[in-house]
Design an enzyme around this catalytic site. Structure first.
Site, mmCIF file in Angstrom:
data_model
loop_
_atom_site.group_PDB
_atom_site.id
_atom_site.type_symbol
_atom_site.label_atom_id
_atom_site.label_comp_id
_atom_site.label_asym_id
_atom_site.label_seq_id
_atom_site.Cartn_x
_atom_site.Cartn_y
_atom_site.Cartn_z
ATOM 1 C CB CYS A 199 25.463 -17.309 75.112
ATOM 2 S SG CYS A 199 25.340 -16.677 73.367
ATOM 3 C CB THR A 200 27.954 -21.259 71.669
ATOM 4 O OG1 THR A 200 26.561 -20.736 70.968
ATOM 5 C CG2 THR A 200 27.453 -22.635 72.531
ATOM 6 C CG HIS A 201 27.149 -15.909 69.551
ATOM 7 N ND1 HIS A 201 26.029 -16.838 69.560
ATOM 8 C CD2 HIS A 201 27.070 -15.167 68.321
ATOM 9 C CE1 HIS A 201 25.474 -16.558 68.343
ATOM 10 N NE2 HIS A 201 26.294 -15.767 67.585
ATOM 11 C CE1 TYR B 195 17.097 -19.928 65.954
ATOM 12 C CE2 TYR B 195 18.124 -21.706 67.081
ATOM 13 C CZ TYR B 195 17.461 -21.048 65.972
ATOM 14 O OH TYR B 195 17.363 -22.076 65.042
ATOM 15 N N GLY B 196 17.904 -15.647 71.127
ATOM 16 C CA GLY B 196 17.685 -15.425 72.490
ATOM 17 C C GLY B 196 16.558 -14.210 72.707
ATOM 18 C CB CYS C 133 22.343 -22.929 70.359
ATOM 19 S SG CYS C 133 21.410 -21.522 70.948
ATOM 20 C CG ASN C 134 24.740 -22.233 76.400
ATOM 21 O OD1 ASN C 134 24.826 -22.802 77.438
ATOM 22 N ND2 ASN C 134 25.309 -21.823 75.663
ATOM 23 C CB THR C 135 19.078 -19.460 73.309
ATOM 24 O OG1 THR C 135 20.027 -18.701 73.695
ATOM 25 C CG2 THR C 135 17.967 -19.152 73.547
ATOM 26 C CG ASP D 278 24.527 -20.859 67.746
ATOM 27 O OD1 ASP D 278 23.684 -20.868 68.411
ATOM 28 O OD2 ASP D 278 25.551 -20.180 67.717
ATOM 29 C CB SER D 279 20.886 -18.529 66.280
ATOM 30 O OG SER D 279 21.902 -18.359 67.191
HETATM 31 N N1 DGL Z 1 24.671 -18.757 70.626
HETATM 32 C C1 DGL Z 1 23.469 -18.852 71.290
HETATM 33 C C2 DGL Z 1 23.430 -19.648 72.395
HETATM 34 O O1 DGL Z 1 24.289 -20.255 73.074
HETATM 35 C C3 DGL Z 1 22.330 -17.912 70.900
HETATM 36 C C4 DGL Z 1 22.504 -16.755 70.555
HETATM 37 C C5 DGL Z 1 21.393 -16.048 69.997
HETATM 38 O O2 DGL Z 1 20.817 -16.407 68.757
HETATM 39 O O3 DGL Z 1 20.737 -15.113 70.451
HETATM 40 O O4 DGL Z 1 22.562 -19.326 73.435
#
Ligand code: DGL
Length: 265
Positions: free
Chosen positions: A183-185, A42-43, A74-76, A10-11
């Protein structure tokens, strides 16, 4: 016998929400967790930069370690990088995409919401998911980097600002009965989000589905681990980590050794 590792990428710390599901389902599986904090968040990144960073870092890690399977947690990244990465690797690559389909099926009001990063809500991939699986639903979309930051803070032991969370969730208070954490966060803040939205609203994410898919693929490949874990999980970052000590403390409770720097790519 060398036990192969699953690489979770992930990021930042978001992929740890996926790690938690994987380790609950497969407690014997050794994990290498890697995060590209040099390019976080990453977003907010341009698509081509994102593709080259993820492919570069994941390929370098796969060359250096004995990896059985990669999870882009990471979805992004997943909504754009997967075809590129799969063309470069010979091992399975599992991605995470917003759970629009189950949300549309579960919704009674046919009014659902997607909470993701600014990049994910803009992706053609996401719009295609909505068109295919939720054509009968009104879908609210909010892209929030502030919420990503709140997930990072929580994993460094900081309390969540509930007033700020309330403002982010404001568009979902009326009529929405299902919120997708795309988003995984965000599953790291699931309890707080659920508390704000109330019990009438379901909050769903893709973590468990991903863990089940990983387990199935490892079994198919014959690379699922049978013996108990004999070493700590490893973690790599691409740059110096903000409040590294606090994060190391939190991650050691999940069974990780201290954060090391990733191989250059
Ligand atoms: N955790 C990430 C996701 O699932 C990205 C968060 C980020 O870096 O913007 O999209």
């Amino acid at each position: 016998m060398i036990v192969k590792s699953v690489l979770i990428f992930d990021s930042g710390v978001g992929g740890l929400s996926v790690f938690q599901e994987i380790s609950a389902l497969m407690p014997n599986q050794h994990v290498i967790y890697a995060f590209d904090n040099a390019a976080f968040p990453y977003g907010e990144l341009d698509d081509d930069v994102l593709v080259s960073r993820v492919c570069g870092m994941v390929s370098a890690l796969c060359k250096e370690h004995d990896i059985s399977l990669v999870v882009i947690a990471c979805n992004t990244a997943s909504t754009i990088v997967l075809p590129h990465l799969r063309s470069q690797l010979t091992i399975p690559v599992v991605g995470v995409v917003p759970a629009i389909k189950p949300a549309a099926q579960l919704s009674q009001t046919k009014h659902i919401a997607l909470l993701a990063t600014p990049a994910t809500v803009k992706r053609t991939y996401t719009q295609d998911l909505v068109n295919e699986f939720a054509p009968d639903c009104k879908v609210e979309m909010v892209g929030s980097t502030a919420l990503v930051m709140m997930g990072e803070d929580k994993l460094r032991g900081k309390p969540t600002d509930m007033a700020k969370l309330d403002t982010i969730l404001e568009p979902f208070q009326y009529g929405v009965d299902c919120v997708v954490l795309g988003c995984t966060h965000f599953p790291l803040l699931k309890d707080e989000i659920q508390q704000m939205l109330g019990e009438k609203c379901r909050v769903i994410d893709s973590g468990l589905a991903i863990a089940k898919r990983v387990e199935m693929l490892l079994r198919q490949e014959g690379s699922h681990s049978l013996s108990a874990l004999s070493r700590k999980h490893d973690v790599f970052s691409s740059a110096e980590v903000k409040e590294e000590e606090a994060l190391n403390k939190e991650m050691s409770q999940m069974g990780f050794s201290i954060i090391k720097r990733a191989p250059t790519f």
